[in-house]
Design an enzyme around this catalytic site. Sequence first.
Site, PDB file in Angstrom:
ATOM      1  N   SER A 150       0.843  -1.201   0.000  1.00 22.59           N
ATOM      2  CA  SER A 150       0.000   0.000   0.000  1.00 22.59           C
ATOM      3  C   SER A 150       0.873   1.243   0.000  1.00 22.59           C
ATOM      4  O   SER A 150       1.793   1.361   0.809  1.00 22.59           O
ATOM      5  CB  SER A 150      -0.882  -0.003   1.252  1.00 22.59           C
ATOM      6  OG  SER A 150      -1.558   1.222   1.359  1.00 22.59           O
ATOM      7  N   TYR A 172      -2.369   0.199  10.967  1.00 21.38           N
ATOM      8  CA  TYR A 172      -2.495  -0.495   9.678  1.00 21.38           C
ATOM      9  C   TYR A 172      -1.348  -0.129   8.739  1.00 21.38           C
ATOM     10  O   TYR A 172      -0.673  -1.016   8.196  1.00 21.38           O
ATOM     11  CB  TYR A 172      -3.837  -0.151   9.021  1.00 21.38           C
ATOM     12  CG  TYR A 172      -3.931  -0.605   7.576  1.00 21.38           C
ATOM     13  CD1 TYR A 172      -4.003  -1.956   7.251  1.00 21.38           C
ATOM     14  CD2 TYR A 172      -3.933   0.331   6.528  1.00 21.38           C
ATOM     15  CE1 TYR A 172      -4.075  -2.364   5.922  1.00 21.38           C
ATOM     16  CE2 TYR A 172      -4.010  -0.075   5.206  1.00 21.38           C
ATOM     17  CZ  TYR A 172      -4.078  -1.422   4.908  1.00 21.38           C
ATOM     18  OH  TYR A 172      -4.132  -1.834   3.590  1.00 21.38           O
TER      19      TYR A 172
HETATM   20  P1  NAP Z   1     -11.037  -7.320   1.765  1.00 17.86           P
HETATM   21  O1  NAP Z   1     -12.066  -7.304   0.702  1.00 17.86           O
HETATM   22  O2  NAP Z   1     -11.435  -7.064   3.180  1.00 17.86           O
HETATM   23  O3  NAP Z   1     -10.264  -8.707   1.650  1.00 17.86           O
HETATM   24  C1  NAP Z   1      -9.335  -9.112   2.610  1.00 17.86           C
HETATM   25  C2  NAP Z   1      -9.152 -10.605   2.465  1.00 17.86           C
HETATM   26  O4  NAP Z   1      -8.185 -11.032   3.447  1.00 17.86           O
HETATM   27  C3  NAP Z   1     -10.449 -11.383   2.773  1.00 17.86           C
HETATM   28  O5  NAP Z   1     -10.522 -12.488   1.907  1.00 17.86           O
HETATM   29  C4  NAP Z   1     -10.234 -11.825   4.197  1.00 17.86           C
HETATM   30  O6  NAP Z   1     -10.943 -13.006   4.547  1.00 17.86           O
HETATM   31  C5  NAP Z   1      -8.749 -12.122   4.131  1.00 17.86           C
HETATM   32  N1  NAP Z   1      -8.161 -12.330   5.445  1.00 17.86           N
HETATM   33  C6  NAP Z   1      -8.178 -11.494   6.516  1.00 17.86           C
HETATM   34  N2  NAP Z   1      -7.555 -12.087   7.555  1.00 17.86           N
HETATM   35  C7  NAP Z   1      -7.143 -13.309   7.122  1.00 17.86           C
HETATM   36  C8  NAP Z   1      -6.443 -14.384   7.702  1.00 17.86           C
HETATM   37  N3  NAP Z   1      -6.064 -14.365   8.982  1.00 17.86           N
HETATM   38  N4  NAP Z   1      -6.166 -15.471   6.950  1.00 17.86           N
HETATM   39  C9  NAP Z   1      -6.559 -15.524   5.661  1.00 17.86           C
HETATM   40  N5  NAP Z   1      -7.254 -14.563   5.041  1.00 17.86           N
HETATM   41  C10 NAP Z   1      -7.523 -13.462   5.773  1.00 17.86           C
HETATM   42  O7  NAP Z   1      -9.885  -6.242   1.473  1.00 17.86           O
HETATM   43  P2  NAP Z   1      -8.978  -5.910   0.184  1.00 17.86           P
HETATM   44  O8  NAP Z   1      -9.004  -4.443   0.037  1.00 17.86           O
HETATM   45  O9  NAP Z   1      -9.339  -6.783  -0.964  1.00 17.86           O
HETATM   46  O10 NAP Z   1      -7.537  -6.277   0.754  1.00 17.86           O
HETATM   47  C11 NAP Z   1      -6.630  -7.140   0.097  1.00 17.86           C
HETATM   48  C12 NAP Z   1      -5.218  -6.610   0.299  1.00 17.86           C
HETATM   49  O11 NAP Z   1      -5.080  -5.354  -0.374  1.00 17.86           O
HETATM   50  C13 NAP Z   1      -4.823  -6.342   1.768  1.00 17.86           C
HETATM   51  O12 NAP Z   1      -3.506  -6.819   1.980  1.00 17.86           O
HETATM   52  C14 NAP Z   1      -4.839  -4.833   1.873  1.00 17.86           C
HETATM   53  O13 NAP Z   1      -3.942  -4.341   2.877  1.00 17.86           O
HETATM   54  C15 NAP Z   1      -4.397  -4.463   0.479  1.00 17.86           C
HETATM   55  N6  NAP Z   1      -4.710  -3.086   0.064  1.00 17.86           N
HETATM   56  C16 NAP Z   1      -6.005  -2.701  -0.115  1.00 17.86           C
HETATM   57  C17 NAP Z   1      -6.289  -1.400  -0.516  1.00 17.86           C
HETATM   58  C18 NAP Z   1      -7.692  -0.933  -0.744  1.00 17.86           C
HETATM   59  O14 NAP Z   1      -7.872   0.266  -1.047  1.00 17.86           O
HETATM   60  N7  NAP Z   1      -8.706  -1.792  -0.624  1.00 17.86           N
HETATM   61  C19 NAP Z   1      -5.234  -0.495  -0.733  1.00 17.86           C
HETATM   62  C20 NAP Z   1      -3.932  -0.907  -0.532  1.00 17.86           C
HETATM   63  C21 NAP Z   1      -3.681  -2.211  -0.152  1.00 17.86           C
HETATM   64  P3  NAP Z   1     -12.387 -12.952   5.275  1.00 17.86           P
HETATM   65  O15 NAP Z   1     -13.408 -12.779   4.190  1.00 17.86           O
HETATM   66  O16 NAP Z   1     -12.472 -14.281   5.961  1.00 17.86           O
HETATM   67  O17 NAP Z   1     -12.389 -11.801   6.234  1.00 17.86           O
END
Ligand code: NAP
Length: 249
Positions: A150, A172
């Site tokens: 990020s 975070y």
């Molecule tokens: P999201 O829709 O909340 O997805 C997060 C995923 O991680 C879900 O599948 C969740 O599973 C899983 N997860 C959480 N804890 C876990 C664990 N202990 N073991 C295995 N899986 C786990 O969020 P997202 O935005 O797609 O995030 C994906 C990645 O992108 C993250 O690393 C985040 O930091 C990064 N990111 C996101 C953004 C953004 O703007 N969205 C920006 C920069 C970086 P559950 O469904 O079971 O909760």
Amino acid sequence: MNQKRVALVTGANKGIGLAIARGLAEQGLTVLVGSRSLDNGVAAADEIGPDAHAIQLDVTDASSIAAAAARIVREFGRLDVLINNAGISHAGRPGMSFPEIMQTNSLASASLADVRTVWETNVFGLIAVTQAMLPLLRQSDAGRIVTIGSSGGSMGENAKPDNAHRTMYGNYSSSKSAAHAATLAFALTLEPTNIKVNIACPGHTGTALNNFSGARTPEQGARRAIELALIGQDGPTGTFSDENGPVAW
Ligand code: NAP
């Protein structure tokens, strides 16, 4: 042994992880949809199609990680791509108000238990899964590891006084900085091998992580990670980038 290249995406049951898994399946890979709830993983894999397979994987649970690695050896016989995508933005428990969540994000006020919860998933989970999958990735003739990082975790950007978003730099974002550092450490250690290790920033993407406040779609957020998963032997290693180019560490 599976004839197609095999990719494992952690946290692939929704959000950016699901879009990455779908995109890699469209590129002809066999995709393992990591999900801490197997049912959610099965639903996501069914949605992607026959080249996707759900695999139970909680990145904070050593026995779950070991069982996933053993299953990949047994059923697929190879692993070519690991996407470290699973992440959480806060240690919030159901029913917490936004101000309460923000309190858990400030290192000045967060309980150490809440700090640990976020780092267990975003940092130690990434290290544990990568270590567990390395023996398989080392056997691939083109192993690829991509961490979803990020720009909000960019220490260089947050150190700039004119960065309007820097007040958000807390539990975070600092966990993402640590995830970037750990990924770079893997990249440097693995430089003499065929494994390339890079970090992709998805941009501000509308997902459950940010209450769907991001402007980008999960498909847009997945693009750079998919590109880095598919780079050739002449591709980079030890880099941090988004679709527009390098991101400051
Ligand atoms: P999201 O829709 O909340 O997805 C997060 C995923 O991680 C879900 O599948 C969740 O599973 C899983 N997860 C959480 N804890 C876990 C664990 N202990 N073991 C295995 N899986 C786990 O969020 P997202 O935005 O797609 O995030 C994906 C990645 O992108 C993250 O690393 C985040 O930091 C990064 N990111 C996101 C953004 C953004 O703007 N969205 C920006 C920069 C970086 P559950 O469904 O079971 O909760």
